[in-house]
Design a protein around this motif. Sequence first.
Motif, PDB file in Angstrom:
ATOM      1  N   GLN A 113      46.222  36.334  40.196  1.00  0.00           N
ATOM      2  CA  GLN A 113      45.378  37.495  40.481  1.00  0.00           C
ATOM      3  C   GLN A 113      44.017  37.335  39.820  1.00  0.00           C
ATOM      4  O   GLN A 113      42.970  37.619  40.429  1.00  0.00           O
ATOM      5  CB  GLN A 113      46.079  38.757  39.979  1.00  0.00           C
ATOM      6  CG  GLN A 113      45.413  40.061  40.343  1.00  0.00           C
ATOM      7  CD  GLN A 113      45.479  40.373  41.831  1.00  0.00           C
ATOM      8  OE1 GLN A 113      44.455  40.365  42.511  1.00  0.00           O
ATOM      9  NE2 GLN A 113      46.662  40.638  42.347  1.00  0.00           N
ATOM     10  N   LEU A 114      43.999  36.866  38.593  1.00  0.00           N
ATOM     11  CA  LEU A 114      42.735  36.642  37.899  1.00  0.00           C
ATOM     12  C   LEU A 114      41.915  35.548  38.593  1.00  0.00           C
ATOM     13  O   LEU A 114      40.702  35.687  38.761  1.00  0.00           O
ATOM     14  CB  LEU A 114      43.008  36.258  36.443  1.00  0.00           C
ATOM     15  CG  LEU A 114      43.521  37.396  35.552  1.00  0.00           C
ATOM     16  CD1 LEU A 114      44.202  36.836  34.308  1.00  0.00           C
ATOM     17  CD2 LEU A 114      42.374  38.321  35.157  1.00  0.00           C
ATOM     18  N   HIS A 117      39.779  36.458  41.447  1.00  0.00           N
ATOM     19  CA  HIS A 117      38.554  37.178  41.097  1.00  0.00           C
ATOM     20  C   HIS A 117      37.617  36.322  40.248  1.00  0.00           C
ATOM     21  O   HIS A 117      36.710  36.845  39.590  1.00  0.00           O
ATOM     22  CB  HIS A 117      38.908  38.480  40.378  1.00  0.00           C
ATOM     23  CG  HIS A 117      39.616  39.469  41.260  1.00  0.00           C
ATOM     24  ND1 HIS A 117      38.954  40.380  42.048  1.00  0.00           N
ATOM     25  CD2 HIS A 117      40.947  39.636  41.520  1.00  0.00           C
ATOM     26  CE1 HIS A 117      39.839  41.099  42.734  1.00  0.00           C
ATOM     27  NE2 HIS A 117      41.047  40.659  42.429  1.00  0.00           N
ATOM     28  N   LEU A 159      46.227  43.862  29.173  1.00  0.00           N
ATOM     29  CA  LEU A 159      45.106  43.078  29.697  1.00  0.00           C
ATOM     30  C   LEU A 159      43.811  43.656  29.146  1.00  0.00           C
ATOM     31  O   LEU A 159      43.520  44.844  29.334  1.00  0.00           O
ATOM     32  CB  LEU A 159      45.094  43.132  31.230  1.00  0.00           C
ATOM     33  CG  LEU A 159      43.891  42.518  31.938  1.00  0.00           C
ATOM     34  CD1 LEU A 159      43.820  41.009  31.710  1.00  0.00           C
ATOM     35  CD2 LEU A 159      43.942  42.830  33.439  1.00  0.00           C
ATOM     36  N   VAL A 161      40.142  44.519  29.255  1.00  0.00           N
ATOM     37  CA  VAL A 161      39.160  44.711  30.334  1.00  0.00           C
ATOM     38  C   VAL A 161      37.783  44.979  29.723  1.00  0.00           C
ATOM     39  O   VAL A 161      36.905  44.125  29.749  1.00  0.00           O
ATOM     40  CB  VAL A 161      39.583  45.844  31.290  1.00  0.00           C
ATOM     41  CG1 VAL A 161      38.565  45.999  32.421  1.00  0.00           C
ATOM     42  CG2 VAL A 161      40.965  45.555  31.877  1.00  0.00           C
ATOM     43  N   LEU A 172      37.608  41.041  29.977  1.00  0.00           N
ATOM     44  CA  LEU A 172      37.004  40.740  31.272  1.00  0.00           C
ATOM     45  C   LEU A 172      35.522  41.092  31.313  1.00  0.00           C
ATOM     46  O   LEU A 172      34.773  40.495  32.084  1.00  0.00           O
ATOM     47  CB  LEU A 172      37.758  41.478  32.382  1.00  0.00           C
ATOM     48  CG  LEU A 172      39.160  40.950  32.706  1.00  0.00           C
ATOM     49  CD1 LEU A 172      39.833  41.836  33.739  1.00  0.00           C
ATOM     50  CD2 LEU A 172      39.110  39.507  33.190  1.00  0.00           C
ATOM     51  N   ARG A 180      33.017  44.940  38.390  1.00  0.00           N
ATOM     52  CA  ARG A 180      34.284  44.273  38.691  1.00  0.00           C
ATOM     53  C   ARG A 180      35.247  44.265  37.509  1.00  0.00           C
ATOM     54  O   ARG A 180      36.271  43.605  37.561  1.00  0.00           O
ATOM     55  CB  ARG A 180      34.013  42.839  39.155  1.00  0.00           C
ATOM     56  CG  ARG A 180      33.281  42.771  40.482  1.00  0.00           C
ATOM     57  CD  ARG A 180      32.846  41.352  40.811  1.00  0.00           C
ATOM     58  NE  ARG A 180      33.977  40.438  40.817  1.00  0.00           N
ATOM     59  CZ  ARG A 180      33.860  39.111  40.734  1.00  0.00           C
ATOM     60  NH1 ARG A 180      32.655  38.562  40.594  1.00  0.00           N
ATOM     61  NH2 ARG A 180      34.930  38.333  40.773  1.00  0.00           N
ATOM     62  N   CYS A 181      34.898  44.977  36.445  1.00  0.00           N
ATOM     63  CA  CYS A 181      35.825  45.025  35.301  1.00  0.00           C
ATOM     64  C   CYS A 181      36.098  46.474  34.899  1.00  0.00           C
ATOM     65  O   CYS A 181      36.085  46.824  33.719  1.00  0.00           O
ATOM     66  CB  CYS A 181      35.315  44.198  34.128  1.00  0.00           C
ATOM     67  SG  CYS A 181      33.690  44.645  33.525  1.00  0.00           S
ATOM     68  N   TRP A 186      41.626  47.137  37.592  1.00  0.00           N
ATOM     69  CA  TRP A 186      42.553  46.141  37.078  1.00  0.00           C
ATOM     70  C   TRP A 186      43.958  46.687  36.871  1.00  0.00           C
ATOM     71  O   TRP A 186      44.924  45.922  36.830  1.00  0.00           O
ATOM     72  CB  TRP A 186      41.982  45.482  35.822  1.00  0.00           C
ATOM     73  CG  TRP A 186      40.957  44.476  36.250  1.00  0.00           C
ATOM     74  CD1 TRP A 186      39.602  44.637  36.321  1.00  0.00           C
ATOM     75  CD2 TRP A 186      41.233  43.177  36.764  1.00  0.00           C
ATOM     76  NE1 TRP A 186      39.012  43.519  36.843  1.00  0.00           N
ATOM     77  CE2 TRP A 186      39.981  42.599  37.122  1.00  0.00           C
ATOM     78  CE3 TRP A 186      42.399  42.440  36.959  1.00  0.00           C
ATOM     79  CZ2 TRP A 186      39.901  41.314  37.666  1.00  0.00           C
ATOM     80  CZ3 TRP A 186      42.309  41.167  37.494  1.00  0.00           C
ATOM     81  CH2 TRP A 186      41.067  40.613  37.834  1.00  0.00           C
ATOM     82  N   GLN A 187      44.094  48.003  36.770  1.00  0.00           N
ATOM     83  CA  GLN A 187      45.439  48.575  36.874  1.00  0.00           C
ATOM     84  C   GLN A 187      46.019  48.269  38.251  1.00  0.00           C
ATOM     85  O   GLN A 187      47.184  47.879  38.381  1.00  0.00           O
ATOM     86  CB  GLN A 187      45.387  50.092  36.642  1.00  0.00           C
ATOM     87  CG  GLN A 187      45.114  50.496  35.205  1.00  0.00           C
ATOM     88  CD  GLN A 187      44.957  52.000  35.047  1.00  0.00           C
ATOM     89  OE1 GLN A 187      44.631  52.706  36.016  1.00  0.00           O
ATOM     90  NE2 GLN A 187      45.174  52.506  33.845  1.00  0.00           N
ATOM     91  N   HIS A 189      45.116  45.766  40.301  1.00  0.00           N
ATOM     92  CA  HIS A 189      45.392  44.343  40.430  1.00  0.00           C
ATOM     93  C   HIS A 189      46.645  43.938  39.660  1.00  0.00           C
ATOM     94  O   HIS A 189      47.394  43.050  40.100  1.00  0.00           O
ATOM     95  CB  HIS A 189      44.192  43.532  39.929  1.00  0.00           C
ATOM     96  CG  HIS A 189      42.960  43.685  40.762  1.00  0.00           C
ATOM     97  ND1 HIS A 189      43.008  43.872  42.132  1.00  0.00           N
ATOM     98  CD2 HIS A 189      41.633  43.680  40.428  1.00  0.00           C
ATOM     99  CE1 HIS A 189      41.770  43.966  42.602  1.00  0.00           C
ATOM    100  NE2 HIS A 189      40.932  43.863  41.580  1.00  0.00           N
ATOM    101  N   THR A 190      46.900  44.582  38.526  1.00  0.00           N
ATOM    102  CA  THR A 190      48.089  44.255  37.743  1.00  0.00           C
ATOM    103  C   THR A 190      49.357  44.675  38.466  1.00  0.00           C
ATOM    104  O   THR A 190      50.345  43.923  38.516  1.00  0.00           O
ATOM    105  CB  THR A 190      48.013  44.910  36.355  1.00  0.00           C
ATOM    106  OG1 THR A 190      46.846  44.435  35.674  1.00  0.00           O
ATOM    107  CG2 THR A 190      49.245  44.596  35.528  1.00  0.00           C
TER     108      THR A 190
END
Length: 262
Positions: A113-114, A117, A159, A161, A172, A180-181, A186-187, A189-190
């Motif tokens: 996933q990371l 991006h 993670l 961020v 991030l 994008r951070c 990112w919740q 994406h996780t």
Amino acid sequence: MVDATALKEIRIPQGRLVHALRDRGSSGWQLRHLSVCSSTETALTQWLRQQPWLARQPRAVLAQHQRFAHGQYGRFWMAPPGGVWLSAALPWPNGEPSTGLFGLTVALAMAEQLESHGVSAAIKWPNDLLVGSRKLAGVLPKLVFRGHHVRLARIGVGLNVCNPVPQGGIALRELLPPGRCRVRLWQLHTLLALERANQLAAHPQRVVAAADQRLWCRSVADPASGEHWAVCGIGLDGQLLLRQGTRTTSWTRWGGRSEGNL
């Protein structure tokens, strides 16, 4: 005793996140958002006790801030606002599962996933994701068995961020543009990575090969003896395979089986 602060829920972001998951064809998460709690692991345990697991929908507790987050070997650490701090319960395929392979599967899905991006993260066996030599994320896996069958999989994820990080950490915000951070992004994406891990579980050999390619280092020092070992790869149960001359060994540092209802 129930931690009173764990009962503070943030309702508006929950709806937005659920909406975003549905837009991406997600399998339908049950979510709880907490402003502050002692630990998302504790909050998830309380939820599973209050509403028993029926193996239908994955669940996740997400917190803005944890005061006593759970790490490996029972360690506690602070999880300040600005990061993704969550604990999830989800169905997991049966067969011959091991906690080690489960944890590596989640770490691989997070790394993928990371990477999608633009962030290249290596897997520091057994449970960390690093950028360079700095820690970006960690996972805490646990399989709950009933007899010989997996009742549910539990996974804690942290993670960085845009939160402050300790020495040796990275967030991030140092790697991506501000837009994008965002934490909510990112919740999302996780949670999608956890769904991807569930799919990858059916392909253990693929997981092992892909995780091996992303290992952070090719030699390790035994913490007890100080001896250095060459990393030969990863076993199908998630073990780290080591060699020193003609000697071989393997390490298994993931948590063991857990029997019970949670």
